[in-house]
Design an enzyme around this catalytic site. Structure first.
Site, mmCIF file in Angstrom:
data_model
loop_
_atom_site.group_PDB
_atom_site.id
_atom_site.type_symbol
_atom_site.label_atom_id
_atom_site.label_comp_id
_atom_site.label_asym_id
_atom_site.label_seq_id
_atom_site.Cartn_x
_atom_site.Cartn_y
_atom_site.Cartn_z
ATOM 1 N N CYS A 107 59.472 128.576 22.691
ATOM 2 C CA CYS A 107 58.335 127.386 22.574
ATOM 3 C C CYS A 107 57.422 128.602 22.643
ATOM 4 O O CYS A 107 56.804 128.974 21.276
ATOM 5 C CB CYS A 107 58.948 127.022 24.562
ATOM 6 S SG CYS A 107 57.298 125.571 24.522
ATOM 7 N N HIS A 108 56.022 128.821 23.612
ATOM 8 C CA HIS A 108 54.012 128.834 23.276
ATOM 9 C C HIS A 108 54.579 130.358 23.219
ATOM 10 O O HIS A 108 53.817 131.213 22.733
ATOM 11 C CB HIS A 108 53.470 128.724 24.031
ATOM 12 C CG HIS A 108 53.150 127.401 24.062
ATOM 13 N ND1 HIS A 108 54.306 125.754 24.778
ATOM 14 C CD2 HIS A 108 52.067 126.795 23.673
ATOM 15 C CE1 HIS A 108 53.703 124.886 24.883
ATOM 16 N NE2 HIS A 108 52.178 125.172 23.869
ATOM 17 N N ALA A 109 56.101 131.295 23.183
ATOM 18 C CA ALA A 109 56.080 132.076 23.655
ATOM 19 C C ALA A 109 55.841 133.395 21.970
ATOM 20 O O ALA A 109 55.489 134.543 21.898
ATOM 21 C CB ALA A 109 57.652 133.047 23.827
ATOM 22 N N GLY A 110 55.805 132.346 20.626
ATOM 23 C CA GLY A 110 55.261 132.927 19.651
ATOM 24 C C GLY A 110 54.026 134.106 19.801
ATOM 25 O O GLY A 110 53.829 134.550 19.394
ATOM 26 N N TRP A 111 52.873 132.946 20.753
ATOM 27 C CA TRP A 111 51.762 133.876 20.897
ATOM 28 C C TRP A 111 51.591 135.650 21.549
ATOM 29 O O TRP A 111 51.048 135.788 20.908
ATOM 30 C CB TRP A 111 50.874 133.015 21.672
ATOM 31 C CG TRP A 111 50.610 131.388 21.705
ATOM 32 C CD1 TRP A 111 49.690 131.214 19.760
ATOM 33 C CD2 TRP A 111 49.450 130.497 22.276
ATOM 34 N NE1 TRP A 111 49.119 130.120 20.573
ATOM 35 C CE2 TRP A 111 49.738 129.765 21.580
ATOM 36 C CE3 TRP A 111 50.296 130.797 24.104
ATOM 37 C CZ2 TRP A 111 48.744 128.248 22.427
ATOM 38 C CZ3 TRP A 111 49.436 129.310 23.977
ATOM 39 C CH2 TRP A 111 48.687 127.820 23.650
#
Length: 175
Positions: A107-111
């Site tokens: 999810c947003h963990a790519g940040w």
């Protein structure tokens, strides 16, 4: 049940996504993996999910040695926006990326991976909301349920968790 005899860090901070933290933690433990929940140096000791569900932090990132782990999993939600600001969290991710440890993000963990500077020329996926951030960090973004590029494993959302964890467990078995 398999005893993988591995040790994996799962990152945590307030506003994490329930399923994206707990599903990996439980699946890893079921497979015999030792799981430590790692938080930011100045972050929560008991983190609340977006819905308030508690997750106790075992160690702060400043208190661990990245070499003690076989990998790191970064759950999504809004937590990655806070996790990416902690240099010791980024140090853990960089160490695992450089030393062929598991680096998994959903999810947003790519940040966090972008801030750790480990995704240049890597094929990956994420929630479409951060696609541009990852592309601007040098990644090759695709819209698939799970993407494995070397030791970096990524998925988009909670619905992808079965494929995400299957890929993570397969990587750990072959590591």
């Amino acid at each position: 049940m398999t005893d993988l005899k591995k040790k994996v860090a799962v990152l945590a901070e307030d506003y994490y996504e329930n399923l994206e933290a707990w599903y990996p933690i439980l699946r890893l433990r079921e497979a015999g993996v030792i799981v430590d929940v790692i938080g930011r140096d100045d972050g929560c000791t008991e983190c609340g999910s977006k819905e308030g569900y508690p997750l106790e932090v075992d160690y702060k990132a400043k208190d661990i040695d990245p070499a003690d782990y076989d990998g790191v999993i970064v759950p999504g939600g809004y937590a990655p926006d806070y996790l990416r600001r902690c240099e010791n969290v980024l140090k853990l991710v960089r160490y695992q990326a450089k030393n062929n440890g598991l680096v998994a993000a959903i999810c947003h963990a790519g940040w966090v991976l972008a801030s750790a500077d480990v995704i240049k020329d890597v094929e990956l996926t994420s929630t479409p909301a951060i696609r541009d951030d990852l592309v601007n960090a040098g990644a090759h973004w695709v819209n698939e349920e799970v993407v494995v590029d070397g030791n970096i494993i990524t998925s988009r959302a909670p619905a992808d968790l079965p494929a995400f964890m299957k890929a993570n467990l397969e990587f750990l078995r072959n590591q």
